[in-house]
Motif scaffolding. Structure first.
Motif, PDB file in Angstrom:
ATOM      1  N   GLY A 127      -1.469   1.688   4.113  1.00 23.13           N
ATOM      2  CA  GLY A 127      -2.578   0.800   3.791  1.00 23.13           C
ATOM      3  C   GLY A 127      -2.391   0.016   2.501  1.00 23.13           C
ATOM      4  N   ASN A 128      -2.256   0.700   1.382  1.00 21.01           N
ATOM      5  CA  ASN A 128      -2.106   0.024   0.093  1.00 21.01           C
ATOM      6  C   ASN A 128      -0.762  -0.690  -0.021  1.00 21.01           C
ATOM      7  N   ILE A 129       0.241  -0.146   0.588  1.00 18.12           N
ATOM      8  CA  ILE A 129       1.561  -0.785   0.553  1.00 18.12           C
ATOM      9  C   ILE A 129       1.510  -2.134   1.263  1.00 18.12           C
ATOM     10  N   THR A 130       0.908  -2.162   2.455  1.00 19.86           N
ATOM     11  CA  THR A 130       0.814  -3.403   3.220  1.00 19.86           C
ATOM     12  C   THR A 130      -0.057  -4.439   2.518  1.00 19.86           C
ATOM     13  N   LEU A 131      -1.186  -4.000   1.976  1.00 19.38           N
ATOM     14  CA  LEU A 131      -2.137  -4.920   1.363  1.00 19.38           C
ATOM     15  C   LEU A 131      -1.693  -5.426  -0.009  1.00 19.38           C
ATOM     16  N   ASN A 132      -1.082  -4.559  -0.819  1.00 20.09           N
ATOM     17  CA  ASN A 132      -0.817  -4.914  -2.215  1.00 20.09           C
ATOM     18  C   ASN A 132       0.648  -4.833  -2.653  1.00 20.09           C
ATOM     19  N   GLU A 133       1.302  -3.720  -2.367  1.00 19.35           N
ATOM     20  CA  GLU A 133       2.670  -3.549  -2.876  1.00 19.35           C
ATOM     21  C   GLU A 133       3.671  -4.493  -2.203  1.00 19.35           C
ATOM     22  N   ASN A 134       3.665  -4.565  -0.888  1.00 16.76           N
ATOM     23  CA  ASN A 134       4.663  -5.405  -0.212  1.00 16.76           C
ATOM     24  C   ASN A 134       4.526  -6.893  -0.531  1.00 16.76           C
ATOM     25  N   PRO A 135       3.319  -7.447  -0.656  1.00 16.26           N
ATOM     26  CA  PRO A 135       3.255  -8.846  -1.083  1.00 16.26           C
ATOM     27  C   PRO A 135       3.890  -9.078  -2.460  1.00 16.26           C
ATOM     28  N   ILE A 136       3.719  -8.129  -3.375  1.00 10.68           N
ATOM     29  CA  ILE A 136       4.353  -8.266  -4.698  1.00 10.68           C
ATOM     30  C   ILE A 136       5.863  -8.149  -4.574  1.00 10.68           C
ATOM     31  N   ARG A 137       6.331  -7.257  -3.718  1.00  8.17           N
ATOM     32  CA  ARG A 137       7.774  -7.152  -3.464  1.00  8.17           C
ATOM     33  C   ARG A 137       8.304  -8.476  -2.922  1.00  8.17           C
ATOM     34  N   LEU A 138       7.602  -9.037  -1.939  1.00  2.89           N
ATOM     35  CA  LEU A 138       8.019 -10.297  -1.326  1.00  2.89           C
ATOM     36  C   LEU A 138       8.093 -11.410  -2.371  1.00  2.89           C
ATOM     37  N   GLU A 139       7.116 -11.479  -3.258  1.00  4.68           N
ATOM     38  CA  GLU A 139       7.085 -12.505  -4.296  1.00  4.68           C
ATOM     39  C   GLU A 139       8.192 -12.322  -5.341  1.00  4.68           C
ATOM     40  N   ASN A 140       8.823 -11.150  -5.354  1.00  4.21           N
ATOM     41  CA  ASN A 140       9.936 -10.875  -6.261  1.00  4.21           C
ATOM     42  C   ASN A 140      11.267 -10.775  -5.524  1.00  4.21           C
ATOM     43  N   ASN A 141      11.293 -11.256  -4.278  1.00  3.82           N
ATOM     44  CA  ASN A 141      12.517 -11.215  -3.462  1.00  3.82           C
ATOM     45  C   ASN A 141      13.087  -9.811  -3.344  1.00  3.82           C
ATOM     46  N   MET A 142      12.202  -8.834  -3.246  1.00  2.00           N
ATOM     47  CA  MET A 142      12.612  -7.445  -3.063  1.00  2.00           C
ATOM     48  C   MET A 142      12.397  -7.067  -1.605  1.00  2.00           C
ATOM     49  N   PRO A 143      13.205  -6.141  -1.072  1.00  2.00           N
ATOM     50  CA  PRO A 143      12.984  -5.694   0.307  1.00  2.00           C
ATOM     51  C   PRO A 143      11.612  -5.027   0.440  1.00  2.00           C
ATOM     52  N   LEU A 144      10.980  -5.214   1.585  1.00  2.00           N
ATOM     53  CA  LEU A 144       9.675  -4.625   1.827  1.00  2.00           C
ATOM     54  C   LEU A 144       9.791  -3.121   2.033  1.00  2.00           C
ATOM     55  N   ARG A 145       8.818  -2.409   1.538  1.00  2.00           N
ATOM     56  CA  ARG A 145       8.770  -0.958   1.726  1.00  2.00           C
ATOM     57  C   ARG A 145       8.365  -0.683   3.166  1.00  2.00           C
ATOM     58  N   THR A 146       9.062   0.263   3.804  1.00  2.00           N
ATOM     59  CA  THR A 146       8.850   0.501   5.229  1.00  2.00           C
ATOM     60  C   THR A 146       8.126   1.793   5.555  1.00  2.00           C
ATOM     61  N   ASP A 147       7.948   2.673   4.583  1.00  2.00           N
ATOM     62  CA  ASP A 147       7.180   3.888   4.847  1.00  2.00           C
ATOM     63  C   ASP A 147       6.597   4.431   3.555  1.00  2.00           C
ATOM     64  N   TYR A 148       5.642   5.318   3.738  1.00  2.00           N
ATOM     65  CA  TYR A 148       5.004   5.955   2.590  1.00  2.00           C
ATOM     66  C   TYR A 148       5.362   7.424   2.614  1.00  2.00           C
ATOM     67  N   GLN A 149       6.082   7.824   1.611  1.00  2.00           N
ATOM     68  CA  GLN A 149       6.403   9.241   1.460  1.00  2.00           C
ATOM     69  C   GLN A 149       5.654   9.725   0.238  1.00  2.00           C
ATOM     70  N   ARG A 150       4.778  10.674   0.438  1.00  2.00           N
ATOM     71  CA  ARG A 150       4.039  11.237  -0.688  1.00  2.00           C
ATOM     72  C   ARG A 150       5.017  12.100  -1.470  1.00  2.00           C
ATOM     73  N   VAL A 151       5.308  11.663  -2.687  1.00  2.00           N
ATOM     74  CA  VAL A 151       6.270  12.369  -3.523  1.00  2.00           C
ATOM     75  C   VAL A 151       5.508  13.330  -4.423  1.00  2.00           C
ATOM     76  N   VAL A 152       5.830  14.611  -4.293  1.00  2.00           N
ATOM     77  CA  VAL A 152       5.175  15.627  -5.122  1.00  2.00           C
ATOM     78  C   VAL A 152       6.239  16.264  -5.989  1.00  2.00           C
ATOM     79  N   PRO A 153       6.075  16.240  -7.326  1.00  2.00           N
ATOM     80  CA  PRO A 153       7.064  16.872  -8.187  1.00  2.00           C
ATOM     81  C   PRO A 153       7.262  18.344  -7.795  1.00  2.00           C
ATOM     82  N   TYR A 154       8.440  18.855  -8.062  1.00  2.00           N
ATOM     83  CA  TYR A 154       8.846  20.169  -7.596  1.00  2.00           C
ATOM     84  C   TYR A 154       7.945  21.300  -8.063  1.00  2.00           C
ATOM     85  N   PHE A 155       7.245  21.138  -9.184  1.00  2.00           N
ATOM     86  CA  PHE A 155       6.449  22.239  -9.715  1.00  2.00           C
ATOM     87  C   PHE A 155       5.039  22.275  -9.136  1.00  2.00           C
TER      88      PHE A 155
END
Length: 159
Positions: A127-155
């Motif tokens: 949701g947030n990636i499609t609405l906000n993050e990927n447009p910013i990536r596109l405007e910076n000529n960066m590849p679009l993010r294709t999935d959301y992986q919830r990253v939890v630190p090891y501890f």
């Protein structure tokens, strides 16, 4: 603006300057400020930041040294927390494969939550990636993010 942090009722900012950047140390403050300016230099990012800065809510951008590697938006306290010291530990998948994370993109993602209320929901948690993050990536000529992986630190316990 310290007065607003001491106000547990509303965290309002009557003067209209509603974003503070305060890192846990001077280097963190500089890194977060640089990333904030990068976000502001994109059309989508500028619109998101405009929404924050014109809001009556006081937003704090910081890093939480008690949760290294964790990036989040706390809507109850209006805190955007991004760790500028460990974004490279977070890898995201994009249209070209995998990339190390960046403070710039992590901050853009969390500002998207704060400015629009978008969640990491919907198909694939995008949701947030499609609405906000990927447009910013596109405007910076960066590849679009294709999935959301919830990253939890090891501890952290994994639920």
């Amino acid at each position: 603006y310290a007065y607003a942090r001491g106000n547990p009722i509303s965290y309002t900012d009557p003067s209209g300057l509603s974003v503070q950047i305060i890192g846990s140390d001077p280097m963190a403050t500089t890194a977060l400020t640089t990333a904030y300016n990068q976000v502001a230099n994109t059309p989508t990012g500028a619109a998101l930041i405009n929404a924050l800065e014109n809001s009556p809510i006081l937003y704090l951008i910081t890093n939480n040294p008690l949760t290294p590697g964790a990036n989040y938006f706390d809507p109850y306290n209006n805190i955007i927390s991004v760790d500028p010291y460990s974004p490279a530990q977070i890898h995201v998948n994009n249209a070209c494969g995998s990339e190390a994370g960046s403070t710039f993109i992590a901050l853009a993602h969390e500002i998207g939550h704060a400015a629009t209320g978008a969640l990491d929901n919907g198909p694939g948690g995008m949701g947030n990636i499609t609405l906000n993050e990927n447009p910013i990536r596109l405007e910076n000529n960066m590849p679009l993010r294709t999935d959301y992986q919830r990253v939890v630190p090891y501890f952290y316990p994994h639920y």
